[in-house]
Every structure is written in structure tokens, then in C-alpha cells.
Motif scaffolding. Sequence first.
Motif, mmCIF file in Angstrom:
data_model
loop_
_atom_site.group_PDB
_atom_site.id
_atom_site.type_symbol
_atom_site.label_atom_id
_atom_site.label_comp_id
_atom_site.label_asym_id
_atom_site.label_seq_id
_atom_site.Cartn_x
_atom_site.Cartn_y
_atom_site.Cartn_z
ATOM 1 N N LEU A 214 0.819 -1.211 0.000
ATOM 2 C CA LEU A 214 0.000 0.000 0.000
ATOM 3 C C LEU A 214 0.853 1.261 0.000
ATOM 4 C CD1 LEU A 214 -2.939 -0.983 2.386
ATOM 5 C CD2 LEU A 214 -2.953 -0.826 -0.117
ATOM 6 N N ALA A 215 1.998 1.232 0.660
ATOM 7 C CA ALA A 215 2.909 2.375 0.610
ATOM 8 C C ALA A 215 3.347 2.614 -0.837
ATOM 9 C CB ALA A 215 4.119 2.149 1.514
ATOM 10 N N GLY A 216 3.604 1.543 -1.567
ATOM 11 C CA GLY A 216 3.966 1.664 -2.976
ATOM 12 C C GLY A 216 2.834 2.250 -3.812
ATOM 13 N N VAL A 217 1.609 1.845 -3.528
ATOM 14 C CA VAL A 217 0.451 2.400 -4.235
ATOM 15 C C VAL A 217 0.359 3.901 -3.983
ATOM 16 C CG1 VAL A 217 -2.088 2.431 -4.279
ATOM 17 C CG2 VAL A 217 -0.871 0.244 -4.292
ATOM 18 N N ASP A 218 0.539 4.312 -2.726
ATOM 19 C CA ASP A 218 0.472 5.736 -2.407
ATOM 20 C C ASP A 218 1.582 6.518 -3.102
ATOM 21 O OD1 ASP A 218 -0.355 8.147 -0.683
ATOM 22 O OD2 ASP A 218 1.783 7.910 -0.277
ATOM 23 N N LEU A 219 2.797 6.002 -3.067
ATOM 24 C CA LEU A 219 3.913 6.714 -3.699
ATOM 25 C C LEU A 219 3.713 6.832 -5.211
ATOM 26 C CD1 LEU A 219 6.788 5.228 -1.547
ATOM 27 C CD2 LEU A 219 5.962 7.599 -1.523
ATOM 28 N N ALA A 220 3.131 5.812 -5.817
ATOM 29 C CA ALA A 220 2.826 5.881 -7.251
ATOM 30 C C ALA A 220 1.741 6.931 -7.520
ATOM 31 C CB ALA A 220 2.376 4.508 -7.762
ATOM 32 N N ALA A 221 0.738 6.998 -6.646
ATOM 33 C CA ALA A 221 -0.318 8.000 -6.810
ATOM 34 C C ALA A 221 0.243 9.416 -6.653
ATOM 35 C CB ALA A 221 -1.434 7.760 -5.789
ATOM 36 N N LYS A 222 1.169 9.596 -5.725
ATOM 37 C CA LYS A 222 1.786 10.914 -5.539
ATOM 38 C C LYS A 222 2.607 11.301 -6.769
ATOM 39 C CE LYS A 222 1.936 10.794 -0.520
ATOM 40 N NZ LYS A 222 2.692 10.354 0.644
ATOM 41 N N ALA A 223 3.335 10.355 -7.328
ATOM 42 C CA ALA A 223 4.120 10.635 -8.533
ATOM 43 C C ALA A 223 3.198 11.001 -9.696
ATOM 44 C CB ALA A 223 4.988 9.429 -8.891
ATOM 45 N N THR B 183 -6.425 19.622 2.211
ATOM 46 C CA THR B 183 -6.027 18.708 1.145
ATOM 47 C C THR B 183 -5.197 17.577 1.745
ATOM 48 O OG1 THR B 183 -6.029 20.584 -0.357
ATOM 49 C CG2 THR B 183 -4.926 18.601 -1.125
ATOM 50 N N PHE B 184 -5.411 16.358 1.261
ATOM 51 C CA PHE B 184 -4.761 15.177 1.827
ATOM 52 C C PHE B 184 -4.352 14.231 0.717
ATOM 53 C CE2 PHE B 184 -9.302 14.676 1.678
ATOM 54 C CZ PHE B 184 -9.531 13.372 1.299
ATOM 55 N N ASN B 185 -3.839 13.058 1.091
ATOM 56 C CA ASN B 185 -3.398 12.074 0.101
ATOM 57 C C ASN B 185 -3.868 10.686 0.503
ATOM 58 O OD1 ASN B 185 -1.431 10.949 1.936
ATOM 59 N ND2 ASN B 185 -0.154 12.728 1.507
ATOM 60 N N LEU B 186 -3.571 9.706 -0.316
ATOM 61 C CA LEU B 186 -4.001 8.332 -0.053
ATOM 62 C C LEU B 186 -3.386 7.784 1.232
ATOM 63 C CD1 LEU B 186 -5.810 6.191 -1.297
ATOM 64 C CD2 LEU B 186 -3.871 5.408 -2.649
ATOM 65 N N ALA B 187 -2.147 8.148 1.529
ATOM 66 C CA ALA B 187 -1.508 7.690 2.763
ATOM 67 C C ALA B 187 -2.285 8.179 3.981
ATOM 68 C CB ALA B 187 -0.057 8.176 2.831
ATOM 69 N N ASP B 188 -2.801 9.394 3.923
ATOM 70 C CA ASP B 188 -3.606 9.925 5.020
ATOM 71 C C ASP B 188 -4.892 9.109 5.183
ATOM 72 O OD1 ASP B 188 -1.677 11.930 5.286
ATOM 73 O OD2 ASP B 188 -2.793 13.322 4.018
ATOM 74 N N VAL B 189 -5.460 8.684 4.065
ATOM 75 C CA VAL B 189 -6.650 7.830 4.110
ATOM 76 C C VAL B 189 -6.300 6.496 4.772
ATOM 77 C CG1 VAL B 189 -8.380 6.600 2.716
ATOM 78 C CG2 VAL B 189 -7.684 8.937 2.091
ATOM 79 N N PHE B 190 -5.155 5.912 4.398
ATOM 80 C CA PHE B 190 -4.726 4.648 5.007
ATOM 81 C C PHE B 190 -4.579 4.796 6.519
ATOM 82 C CE2 PHE B 190 -2.233 3.449 0.899
ATOM 83 C CZ PHE B 190 -3.415 3.051 0.281
ATOM 84 N N ILE B 191 -3.950 5.874 6.957
ATOM 85 C CA ILE B 191 -3.736 6.092 8.393
ATOM 86 C C ILE B 191 -5.070 6.223 9.118
ATOM 87 C CG2 ILE B 191 -2.839 7.727 10.106
ATOM 88 C CD1 ILE B 191 -0.545 8.299 8.058
ATOM 89 N N THR B 192 -5.978 7.001 8.565
ATOM 90 C CA THR B 192 -7.270 7.229 9.209
ATOM 91 C C THR B 192 -8.113 5.958 9.252
ATOM 92 O OG1 THR B 192 -7.218 9.533 8.479
ATOM 93 C CG2 THR B 192 -9.355 8.646 9.146
ATOM 94 N N GLY C 202 11.520 17.441 2.141
ATOM 95 C CA GLY C 202 10.949 17.907 3.402
ATOM 96 C C GLY C 202 9.454 18.170 3.371
ATOM 97 N N VAL C 203 8.794 17.899 2.256
ATOM 98 C CA VAL C 203 7.349 18.131 2.166
ATOM 99 C C VAL C 203 6.629 16.849 1.750
ATOM 100 C CG1 VAL C 203 7.616 20.580 1.602
ATOM 101 C CG2 VAL C 203 7.449 18.913 -0.242
ATOM 102 N N VAL C 204 5.332 16.813 2.042
ATOM 103 C CA VAL C 204 4.488 15.694 1.639
ATOM 104 C C VAL C 204 3.577 16.176 0.513
ATOM 105 C CG1 VAL C 204 2.596 14.181 2.379
ATOM 106 C CG2 VAL C 204 4.543 14.537 3.864
ATOM 107 N N THR C 205 3.428 15.356 -0.490
ATOM 108 C CA THR C 205 2.578 15.662 -1.632
ATOM 109 C C THR C 205 1.132 15.318 -1.304
ATOM 110 O OG1 THR C 205 4.420 15.057 -3.077
ATOM 111 C CG2 THR C 205 2.235 15.223 -4.095
#
Length: 174
Positions: free
Chosen positions: A28-37, A138-147, A125-128
Motif C-alpha cells: 500500500l505504501a507503494g500504491v500511495d507513492l505511485a499515486a503521488k508521482a 487537502t490530503f493524500n491516499l496515505a492519510d486515508v490509510f492512516i485514518t 521535506g514536504v508531503v505531496t
Amino acid sequence: MTMTRTESQAKSRPLTARRLLLTVALGLAGVDLAAKAAAQRLLSAGRVVDLGPLDLRLVYNPGTAFSLGATLPAPLIVTAVAVIVAAVAVFAWREAAHAALLMVLGLALVLAGAIANLIDRLDDGVVTDYLHSGWWPTFNLADVFITVGAVVVLTSLFRPTPRTVDHRPQSRFE
């Protein structure tokens, strides 16, 4: 001394649960990083994509959740986040050895989001962030995973655990 099938299964249970934890978290971390890219590539130059209740809009967050600490030096934020991620990883690893499946999956979600946001932050130093609702930061998929993972972990704490059945013969006088 030979091991029974039940004893063998009991010994392999922690390893299987830990493998599941790591597989789900890293996948899932890989999925999030791909979505951010993809968001960085597709939403550059201020492009916004309207998806109805959510817009895709590129934002960079130098702070933690809700931009807390955004004015602090990036190395301090990265270090603090890395320490927290390490603590979550150690807790999840230890807990997975004896936790129910629901708990393991919840911990994997939390760990996935934490790892992905840390990796994203390491370079600059920043999160996409790219999911924008208009009424929530504004948030990302990783934030959804955490929540979602936190909700699953809390839910698993309130589920009854199965009791172990004692198959030894009972005396009539017990």
C-alpha cells in the motif's frame, strides 16, 4: 520430541501475521507513492481536476497533519516523523504476532500511510497532497490509510476475542 500439527500452526502464526503486516504495508505504501508521482506529473502548473465531491489539486505540505509545524525546520520534522514511524513499526511488529486478523490489517494500513508519507518527505521535506474536498484540508491516499487503519484498530479492540476451547476430559466433580 515431535510437534503436533496444532503446535506447529501456533508457532508459524506469528511469522504469517508479520509477513501479512509487512506485505500489506509495503504494498500500500507503494500504491500511495505511485499515486503521488502521478499527481505531481498530471497536476503540475496549477491544474485542477473536478471529480465531484473531490478535486485533484496539487499541494505540498511542509508540516505534519493539518500543516502543524509547517514553520519548523524540515530536518526537525523529518526526524520527528521518522521516530514516530519507527515506533509504530515496532509496535505493529510486536502486536501482529498475537493479534487478530482485523488488528493486523488495521496496523498494516497505519504503517503503510506512515511509511509512504515519510518516504515522500525524505527528498525535499514536504508531503505531496492531492485530494481536495473544499471543506477539509487537502490530503493524500496515505492519510486515508492512516485514518481508516486507526478506525480498524479501534474497532478490533472492541471485538470479542475467541475463547480457547479446552479439550481435556472434565471430571464429573469439577
